[in-house]
Motif scaffolding. Structure first.
Motif, PDB file in Angstrom:
ATOM      1  N   LEU A 167       1.149   3.745  -3.151  1.00  0.00           N
ATOM      2  CA  LEU A 167       0.862   5.278  -2.973  1.00  0.00           C
ATOM      3  C   LEU A 167       1.907   6.229  -3.494  1.00  0.00           C
ATOM      4  O   LEU A 167       1.938   7.085  -4.173  1.00  0.00           O
ATOM      5  CB  LEU A 167       0.654   5.381  -1.538  1.00  0.00           C
ATOM      6  CG  LEU A 167      -0.864   5.036  -1.053  1.00  0.00           C
ATOM      7  CD1 LEU A 167      -0.972   5.166   0.218  1.00  0.00           C
ATOM      8  CD2 LEU A 167      -2.017   5.814  -2.034  1.00  0.00           C
ATOM      9  N   ILE A 168       3.387   5.812  -3.013  1.00  0.00           N
ATOM     10  CA  ILE A 168       4.303   6.647  -3.569  1.00  0.00           C
ATOM     11  C   ILE A 168       4.532   6.536  -4.950  1.00  0.00           C
ATOM     12  O   ILE A 168       4.907   7.461  -5.631  1.00  0.00           O
ATOM     13  CB  ILE A 168       5.533   6.054  -2.743  1.00  0.00           C
ATOM     14  CG1 ILE A 168       5.799   6.528  -1.222  1.00  0.00           C
ATOM     15  CG2 ILE A 168       6.939   6.992  -3.420  1.00  0.00           C
ATOM     16  CD1 ILE A 168       6.582   5.850  -0.395  1.00  0.00           C
TER      17      ILE A 168
ATOM     18  N   ILE B  66       0.983  -1.255  -0.227  1.00  0.00           N
ATOM     19  CA  ILE B  66       0.072   0.098   0.023  1.00  0.00           C
ATOM     20  C   ILE B  66       1.057   1.160   0.017  1.00  0.00           C
ATOM     21  O   ILE B  66       0.649   2.062  -0.811  1.00  0.00           O
ATOM     22  CB  ILE B  66      -1.025   0.008   1.084  1.00  0.00           C
ATOM     23  CG1 ILE B  66      -2.074  -1.234   0.722  1.00  0.00           C
ATOM     24  CG2 ILE B  66      -1.692   1.193   1.320  1.00  0.00           C
ATOM     25  CD1 ILE B  66      -2.743  -1.418   2.270  1.00  0.00           C
ATOM     26  N   ILE B  67       1.665   1.200   0.762  1.00  0.00           N
ATOM     27  CA  ILE B  67       2.445   2.391   1.070  1.00  0.00           C
ATOM     28  C   ILE B  67       3.614   2.664  -0.326  1.00  0.00           C
ATOM     29  O   ILE B  67       3.636   3.707  -0.905  1.00  0.00           O
ATOM     30  CB  ILE B  67       3.631   2.396   2.170  1.00  0.00           C
ATOM     31  CG1 ILE B  67       2.779   2.447   3.798  1.00  0.00           C
ATOM     32  CG2 ILE B  67       4.819   3.695   2.119  1.00  0.00           C
ATOM     33  CD1 ILE B  67       3.518   2.146   4.658  1.00  0.00           C
TER      34      ILE B  67
ATOM     35  N   GLY C 185       2.395   5.790  -7.230  1.00  0.00           N
ATOM     36  CA  GLY C 185       1.141   6.386  -7.950  1.00  0.00           C
ATOM     37  C   GLY C 185       1.428   7.915  -8.051  1.00  0.00           C
ATOM     38  O   GLY C 185       1.111   8.555  -8.858  1.00  0.00           O
ATOM     39  N   LEU C 186       1.552   8.385  -6.723  1.00  0.00           N
ATOM     40  CA  LEU C 186       1.672   9.911  -6.827  1.00  0.00           C
ATOM     41  C   LEU C 186       2.782  10.535  -7.297  1.00  0.00           C
ATOM     42  O   LEU C 186       2.820  11.487  -8.048  1.00  0.00           O
ATOM     43  CB  LEU C 186       1.865  10.198  -5.279  1.00  0.00           C
ATOM     44  CG  LEU C 186       0.878  10.169  -4.069  1.00  0.00           C
ATOM     45  CD1 LEU C 186       1.202  10.396  -2.813  1.00  0.00           C
ATOM     46  CD2 LEU C 186      -0.244  11.131  -4.534  1.00  0.00           C
TER      47      LEU C 186
END
Length: 137
Positions: free
Chosen positions: A87-88, A83-84, A90-91
């Protein structure tokens, strides 16, 4: 001349990425805004081809260029890490308009501002290497 095949593969990769518009910032924004199927089609095709390649490698015991068996090691499963990390990734992808492969293609295409993106990606990778043992398991 030993690395010529890698240069040729890189050129072919760049042409495919450019012609498919996978390096287009606008296409990536369309994807993140759910306005177009184009990038999902490209990514889906890549996933299917990758899975097929892994199946063929495992089924026929294909070896690498030095004759060593290709081994797919199981990875540690950690939902938090996925997840982390996702997110990194994808951002960064949404902010820059490129994931790692197209970053280099965009530089080759003449968008020199992507040098800053590559430097940031390399710095992030280096920082992760330094901090990896301190991060939660």
């Amino acid at each position: 001349m030993k690395g010529l095949r890698f240069i040729i593969a890189g050129i072919i990769f760049g042409i495919i990425m450019t012609k498919s518009e996978a390096v287009s910032w606008y296409r990536i924004q369309e994807m993140f805004r759910f306005q177009s199927f184009h990038m999902y089609g490209i990514i889906g095709t890549a996933v299917v081809l990758g899975a097929l390649a892994v199946y063929i490698i495992k089924r026929f015991h294909i070896k690498d260029s030095k004759g060593n068996p290709i081994i797919f090691a199981d990875k540690e499963k950690s939902r938090a890490k996925y997840i982390i990390g996702g997110l990194i990734f994808g951002l960064g992808w949404a902010l820059t308009g490129a994931c790692p492969g197209p970053m280099f293609v965009n530089i080759g295409y003449g968008y020199v501002s992507f040098i800053i993106v590559v430097i940031g990606a390399l710095a992030g990778t280096y920082l992760y290497g330094l901090l990896r043992h301190k991060l939660p398991h």
